[in-house]
Write a protein that holds these residues in place. Structure first.
Motif, PDB file in Angstrom:
ATOM      1  N   THR A   9       0.846  -1.191   0.000  1.00 55.84           N
ATOM      2  CA  THR A   9       0.000   0.000   0.000  1.00 55.84           C
ATOM      3  C   THR A   9       0.881   1.241   0.000  1.00 55.84           C
ATOM      4  O   THR A   9       1.870   1.301   0.738  1.00 55.84           O
ATOM      5  CB  THR A   9      -0.919   0.017   1.234  1.00 55.84           C
ATOM      6  N   ILE A  10       0.517   2.225  -0.806  1.00 57.86           N
ATOM      7  CA  ILE A  10       1.267   3.481  -0.856  1.00 57.86           C
ATOM      8  C   ILE A  10       0.299   4.651  -0.724  1.00 57.86           C
ATOM      9  O   ILE A  10      -0.920   4.485  -0.829  1.00 57.86           O
ATOM     10  CB  ILE A  10       2.070   3.625  -2.172  1.00 57.86           C
ATOM     11  N   GLN A  11       0.845   5.834  -0.516  1.00 62.53           N
ATOM     12  CA  GLN A  11       0.061   7.058  -0.484  1.00 62.53           C
ATOM     13  C   GLN A  11       0.126   7.735  -1.851  1.00 62.53           C
ATOM     14  O   GLN A  11       1.058   7.507  -2.631  1.00 62.53           O
ATOM     15  CB  GLN A  11       0.591   8.011   0.590  1.00 62.53           C
ATOM     16  N   THR A  12      -0.848   8.584  -2.129  1.00 62.31           N
ATOM     17  CA  THR A  12      -0.881   9.289  -3.414  1.00 62.31           C
ATOM     18  C   THR A  12       0.420  10.058  -3.662  1.00 62.31           C
ATOM     19  O   THR A  12       0.945  10.058  -4.782  1.00 62.31           O
ATOM     20  CB  THR A  12      -2.066  10.272  -3.459  1.00 62.31           C
ATOM     21  N   ASP A  13       0.946  10.674  -2.618  1.00 56.80           N
ATOM     22  CA  ASP A  13       2.176  11.469  -2.758  1.00 56.80           C
ATOM     23  C   ASP A  13       3.396  10.623  -3.104  1.00 56.80           C
ATOM     24  O   ASP A  13       4.420  11.166  -3.536  1.00 56.80           O
ATOM     25  CB  ASP A  13       2.447  12.246  -1.463  1.00 56.80           C
ATOM     26  N   ASP A  14       3.311   9.303  -2.904  1.00 53.76           N
ATOM     27  CA  ASP A  14       4.445   8.422  -3.183  1.00 53.76           C
ATOM     28  C   ASP A  14       4.450   7.904  -4.617  1.00 53.76           C
ATOM     29  O   ASP A  14       5.443   7.284  -5.041  1.00 53.76           O
ATOM     30  CB  ASP A  14       4.417   7.206  -2.240  1.00 53.76           C
ATOM     31  N   LEU A  15       3.359   8.127  -5.365  1.00 58.86           N
ATOM     32  CA  LEU A  15       3.192   7.461  -6.659  1.00 58.86           C
ATOM     33  C   LEU A  15       4.262   7.826  -7.683  1.00 58.86           C
ATOM     34  O   LEU A  15       4.847   6.948  -8.330  1.00 58.86           O
ATOM     35  CB  LEU A  15       1.800   7.762  -7.221  1.00 58.86           C
ATOM     36  N   LEU A  16       4.527   9.107  -7.869  1.00 55.64           N
ATOM     37  CA  LEU A  16       5.490   9.509  -8.897  1.00 55.64           C
ATOM     38  C   LEU A  16       6.896   9.007  -8.585  1.00 55.64           C
ATOM     39  O   LEU A  16       7.618   8.554  -9.483  1.00 55.64           O
ATOM     40  CB  LEU A  16       5.488  11.028  -9.057  1.00 55.64           C
ATOM     41  N   ALA A  17       7.275   9.073  -7.316  1.00 53.89           N
ATOM     42  CA  ALA A  17       8.608   8.578  -6.938  1.00 53.89           C
ATOM     43  C   ALA A  17       8.690   7.081  -7.186  1.00 53.89           C
ATOM     44  O   ALA A  17       9.732   6.561  -7.631  1.00 53.89           O
ATOM     45  CB  ALA A  17       8.885   8.899  -5.470  1.00 53.89           C
ATOM     46  N   LEU A  53       6.411  -9.626 -10.066  1.00 50.88           N
ATOM     47  CA  LEU A  53       5.233  -8.812 -10.338  1.00 50.88           C
ATOM     48  C   LEU A  53       4.892  -8.063  -9.059  1.00 50.88           C
ATOM     49  O   LEU A  53       4.481  -8.665  -8.059  1.00 50.88           O
ATOM     50  CB  LEU A  53       4.053  -9.678 -10.766  1.00 50.88           C
ATOM     51  N   GLU A  54       5.092  -6.742  -9.073  1.00 47.40           N
ATOM     52  CA  GLU A  54       4.877  -5.936  -7.877  1.00 47.40           C
ATOM     53  C   GLU A  54       3.634  -5.067  -8.040  1.00 47.40           C
ATOM     54  O   GLU A  54       3.460  -4.404  -9.067  1.00 47.40           O
ATOM     55  CB  GLU A  54       6.109  -5.080  -7.591  1.00 47.40           C
ATOM     56  N   ASN A  55       2.776  -5.100  -7.033  1.00 50.04           N
ATOM     57  CA  ASN A  55       1.497  -4.386  -7.064  1.00 50.04           C
ATOM     58  C   ASN A  55       1.443  -3.388  -5.919  1.00 50.04           C
ATOM     59  O   ASN A  55       1.746  -3.723  -4.767  1.00 50.04           O
ATOM     60  CB  ASN A  55       0.337  -5.379  -6.923  1.00 50.04           C
ATOM     61  N   TYR A  56       1.047  -2.168  -6.239  1.00 48.60           N
ATOM     62  CA  TYR A  56       0.980  -1.092  -5.248  1.00 48.60           C
ATOM     63  C   TYR A  56      -0.403  -0.447  -5.311  1.00 48.60           C
ATOM     64  O   TYR A  56      -0.872  -0.073  -6.389  1.00 48.60           O
ATOM     65  CB  TYR A  56       2.054  -0.046  -5.508  1.00 48.60           C
ATOM     66  N   THR A  57      -1.049  -0.307  -4.157  1.00 52.87           N
ATOM     67  CA  THR A  57      -2.417   0.208  -4.114  1.00 52.87           C
ATOM     68  C   THR A  57      -2.504   1.493  -3.307  1.00 52.87           C
ATOM     69  O   THR A  57      -1.986   1.585  -2.196  1.00 52.87           O
ATOM     70  CB  THR A  57      -3.375  -0.828  -3.489  1.00 52.87           C
ATOM     71  N   ILE A  58      -3.170   2.486  -3.899  1.00 55.42           N
ATOM     72  CA  ILE A  58      -3.566   3.690  -3.167  1.00 55.42           C
ATOM     73  C   ILE A  58      -5.001   3.442  -2.731  1.00 55.42           C
ATOM     74  O   ILE A  58      -5.888   3.248  -3.561  1.00 55.42           O
ATOM     75  CB  ILE A  58      -3.500   4.949  -4.048  1.00 55.42           C
ATOM     76  N   CYS A  59      -5.250   3.425  -1.437  1.00 55.34           N
ATOM     77  CA  CYS A  59      -6.559   3.024  -0.914  1.00 55.34           C
ATOM     78  C   CYS A  59      -7.443   4.223  -0.549  1.00 55.34           C
ATOM     79  O   CYS A  59      -6.954   5.256  -0.079  1.00 55.34           O
ATOM     80  CB  CYS A  59      -6.386   2.143   0.327  1.00 55.34           C
ATOM     81  N   GLY A  60      -8.744   4.049  -0.768  1.00 59.05           N
ATOM     82  CA  GLY A  60      -9.734   5.001  -0.279  1.00 59.05           C
ATOM     83  C   GLY A  60      -9.617   6.406  -0.842  1.00 59.05           C
ATOM     84  O   GLY A  60      -9.754   7.391  -0.106  1.00 59.05           O
TER      85      GLY A  60
END
Length: 218
Positions: A9-17, A53-60
């Motif tokens: 799980t990641i935060q929206t601010d972490d997506l570009l990095a 295969l790596e999966n990252y989710t921004i939740c809610g």
């Protein structure tokens, strides 16, 4: 070759990095998927390299308030997925390299993937009522215990305690109303101006009706 998958799980601010790091590490972009949940929209991004295969989710994600950055600056292949997320889920995505501006899909219903069935709506309302009833029952029990304690106090001291409680309740109510107003303003600021104006007009009309009804009942 066995496939090894991971989910984080990641935060929206972490997506570009994250996208920049995966690009630098030689990962290819696989997909972006969205799911409509009780807490908001979950956006899942998948990257692959070799047998990883790596999966990252921004939740809610609150689509009325939040904006998600596009990763097309690192993976151009993400543009159809991001346009789809916008058209089907109403997810606001900034700076898509190839932006269809809401015309990627021609749909009869706005944000069709966020529409719930009557059965789902009924289930959510039932769950909310049950939760509210439990909270009310717990509050009544707490009030009864407090009243028993106050009844055993010196009357002057009990009066001071009641006054302090009433003052605290008034402060909490004012703070809650202020927070609610601020949250509404943030949502309106993120809306299309025409839609925001309609929402404001509807709210003002409702407030006027409520005031008239209250005056008529006095």
């Amino acid at each position: 070759m066995a496939l090894h998958s991971s989910f984080d799980t990641i935060q929206t601010d972490d997506l570009l990095a994250l996208a920049e790091r995966k690009r630098s590490d030689g990962y290819r972009f696989v997909q972006m998927l969205c799911v409509n949940t009780e807490q908001g929209i979950d956006a899942l991004y998948s990257f692959m390299k070799g047998d990883r295969l790596e999966n990252y989710t921004i939740c809610g994600i609150d689509a009325d308030v939040e904006t998600v950055p596009s990763i097309t600056g690192f993976y151009l292949a993400a543009f159809p997925f991001e346009n789809e997320a916008h058209d089907l889920f109403g997810l606001r995505i900034a700076d898509i390299a190839i932006d269809f501006a809401g015309n990627f899909y021609k749909v009869a219903v706005d944000k069709p993937m966020t529409v719930i069935s009557p059965a789902q709506k009924a289930a959510r309302e039932k769950a909310a009522k049950i939760a509210a009833a439990k909270a009310a029952k717990a509050a009544r029990g707490a009030d009864a215990d407090l009243e028993a304690k106050l009844a055993g106090m010196d009357p002057e001291k009990a009066a001071k305690v009641r006054a302090a409680m009433e003052a605290k309740a008034a402060r909490e109510k004012a703070a809650a109303e202020s927070a609610k107003h601020d949250e509404l303003e943030r949502k309106l600021a993120g809306m299309d101006p025409e839609k925001a104006a309609k929402v404001r007009a509807a709210m003002e009309a409702k407030a006027a009706r409520d005031a008239a009804a209250k005056k008529g009942g006095e």
